[in-house]
Design an enzyme around this catalytic site. Structure first.
Site, PDB file in Angstrom:
ATOM      1  N   TYR A  93      32.858  32.289 175.168  1.00  0.00           N
ATOM      2  CA  TYR A  93      33.411  33.480 174.524  1.00  0.00           C
ATOM      3  C   TYR A  93      32.813  34.706 175.228  1.00  0.00           C
ATOM      4  O   TYR A  93      31.589  34.861 175.285  1.00  0.00           O
ATOM      5  CB  TYR A  93      33.058  33.509 173.044  1.00  0.00           C
ATOM      6  CG  TYR A  93      33.535  32.301 172.270  1.00  0.00           C
ATOM      7  CD1 TYR A  93      34.752  32.324 171.580  1.00  0.00           C
ATOM      8  CD2 TYR A  93      32.780  31.131 172.242  1.00  0.00           C
ATOM      9  CE1 TYR A  93      35.200  31.215 170.875  1.00  0.00           C
ATOM     10  CE2 TYR A  93      33.222  30.012 171.531  1.00  0.00           C
ATOM     11  CZ  TYR A  93      34.428  30.075 170.849  1.00  0.00           C
ATOM     12  OH  TYR A  93      34.873  28.972 170.168  1.00  0.00           O
ATOM     13  N   HIS A 147      39.739  33.020 170.347  1.00  0.00           N
ATOM     14  CA  HIS A 147      39.696  31.738 171.025  1.00  0.00           C
ATOM     15  C   HIS A 147      38.789  31.828 172.247  1.00  0.00           C
ATOM     16  O   HIS A 147      38.682  32.875 172.888  1.00  0.00           O
ATOM     17  CB  HIS A 147      41.105  31.313 171.467  1.00  0.00           C
ATOM     18  CG  HIS A 147      42.008  30.979 170.311  1.00  0.00           C
ATOM     19  ND1 HIS A 147      41.837  29.838 169.560  1.00  0.00           N
ATOM     20  CD2 HIS A 147      43.075  31.625 169.791  1.00  0.00           C
ATOM     21  CE1 HIS A 147      42.769  29.800 168.619  1.00  0.00           C
ATOM     22  NE2 HIS A 147      43.531  30.875 168.737  1.00  0.00           N
ATOM     23  N   LYS A 192      43.173  27.576 178.186  1.00  0.00           N
ATOM     24  CA  LYS A 192      41.905  28.026 178.737  1.00  0.00           C
ATOM     25  C   LYS A 192      41.932  27.831 180.249  1.00  0.00           C
ATOM     26  O   LYS A 192      42.812  27.160 180.789  1.00  0.00           O
ATOM     27  CB  LYS A 192      40.739  27.237 178.127  1.00  0.00           C
ATOM     28  CG  LYS A 192      40.719  27.285 176.598  1.00  0.00           C
ATOM     29  CD  LYS A 192      39.527  26.560 176.027  1.00  0.00           C
ATOM     30  CE  LYS A 192      39.710  26.282 174.526  1.00  0.00           C
ATOM     31  NZ  LYS A 192      40.045  27.476 173.751  1.00  0.00           N
TER      32      LYS A 192
END
Length: 369
Positions: free
Chosen positions: A286, A297, A328
């Site tokens: 993060y 997310h 991602k």
């Protein structure tokens, strides 16, 4: 209907020479080969094979005088990995790209790759390379030391091609990391419990997980051995760093050293790393944590490898596909030797830790040319 042009295989130079109006027909209009004297051009074997395949070149005459059509020319397998290189060359040509071997005199100052791919609408004479392209078969291992920025084309056993964008990454964030001092903590078998820490240790800086779950007033935190070693080294918990570190080495071996080096680097860069176990990675990260209550997310999945790691294309594809499926980006962190000495000071870890600048970060994503 024949084209009227044949090529002459120059075995010494490893090229196919074509005369007549070859320069206008092939180089000027479609970016094949490189010019020689007059209107003659020289073609790399893969370029000649593509022209034969399309019927734009009638034959290639070898040193014995035999006239080779596409099938006969390919059967010679001119050059290493010719089959997979031809498949990728033909695929990109069909997508509207001009490309040349990444070698002089086809390209000035060529990249370290198999092909130089030019922007759509441009060719070798324009002097602009869109990206460097490397080609491998699915059974060809890729040493981490040979990673280069550009595009990697992997040809599988059924001749399907997957393209990966390979680039150096630079994970950065703005997450705060203000820490308390000497919080009461206990070392368990494979984790650490921090008793009565300030709420900010979890809610603002996202260390550990509350033992109480979601319903807590002042959480009791369960921390991983990575988190606990980092916190102990900075005096945030009242355990000796060497004690926690040794437990980590007992649990994971030298892999713990590499992961701790990457964990430390990410925290120092303002990025919060958390376990990536559920995604098959070492960490999920993060970049901009302000509050766990307003947590977005995670952006990256990070897998940690020693810098001498060798990638198998199949495993690479699995990692990248999984990261893409959960929205991602896959990042590989490569770590050199980590030598840790447990010195006379029982509260400190000493030794040769890799500086942040000694770590390599590589981002790999699927791409459609």
């Amino acid at each position: 209907m024949g084209t009227g042009l044949e090529g002459q295989f120059d075995e010494e130079r490893g090229v196919v020479r074509v005369g007549g109006d070859a320069r206008q027909r092939y180089y000027d209009s479609r970016g094949y080969g490189y010019p020689r004297s007059g209107n003659e051009i020289a073609l790399a074997p893969v370029e000649a094979a593509h022209l034969l395949f399309r019927g734009d070149l009638e034959a290639v005459v070898d040193e014995s005088g035999a006239r080779l059509d596409f099938r006969a020319f390919v059967a010679r397998e001119p050059g290493a990995d010719f089959g997979v290189r031809f498949l990728v060359y033909a695929d990109l040509r069909s997508r509207g790209f001009y490309l040349s071997p990444a070698a002089e005199p086809w390209v000035t100052d060529p990249p370290a790759a198999d092909f130089a791919v030019f922007p759509r609408g441009k060719g070798p004479q324009d002097g602009e390379v869109e990206y460097a392209l490397r080609v491998v078969g699915e059974r060809t291992d890729i040493p981490a030391t040979e990673l280069r920025a550009g595009v990697l084309a992997v040809v599988d056993e059924e001749s399907e091609i997957t393209y990966f964008d390979v680039s150096q990454a630079d994970p950065r964030g703005s997450s705060a990391d203000s820490l308390p001092a000497n919080c009461d903590a206990d070392l368990l078998a494979d984790r650490v419990v921090v008793w009565d820490p300030p709420v900010s240790l979890y809610e603002s800086t996202f260390y550990g997980q509350p033992l109480e779950g979601r319903e807590y007033d002042r959480p009791t935190l369960q921390c991983s051995l990575l988190e606990a070693t980092y916190l102990a080294e900075r005096g945030a918990i009242d355990l000796e760093p060497t004690t926690v570190y040794e437990r980590g080495r007992t649990v994971e071996g030298e892999r713990f050293d590499r992961r701790l080096a990457v964990y430390t680097a990410l925290r120092d860069r303002g990025v919060v790393p958390k376990t990536g176990y559920k995604f098959g990675a070492d960490f999920r990260t993060y970049a901009d944590v302000e509050s766990v209550d307003d947590l977005g997310h995670s952006e990256l999945l990070v897998r940690v490898h020693p810098d001498e790691h060798v990638f198998e294309p199949r495993d690479l594809a699995l990692d990248v596909r999984l990261a893409h499926g959960v929205r991602k980006t896959m990042v590989f962190a490569l770590v050199g030797d980590v030598s840790v000495a447990l010195g006379d000071d029982p509260g400190a870890l000493t030794g040769e830790w890799p500086d942040d600048g000694d770590l390599e970060w590589w981002s790999i994503e699927r791409v459609t040319p």
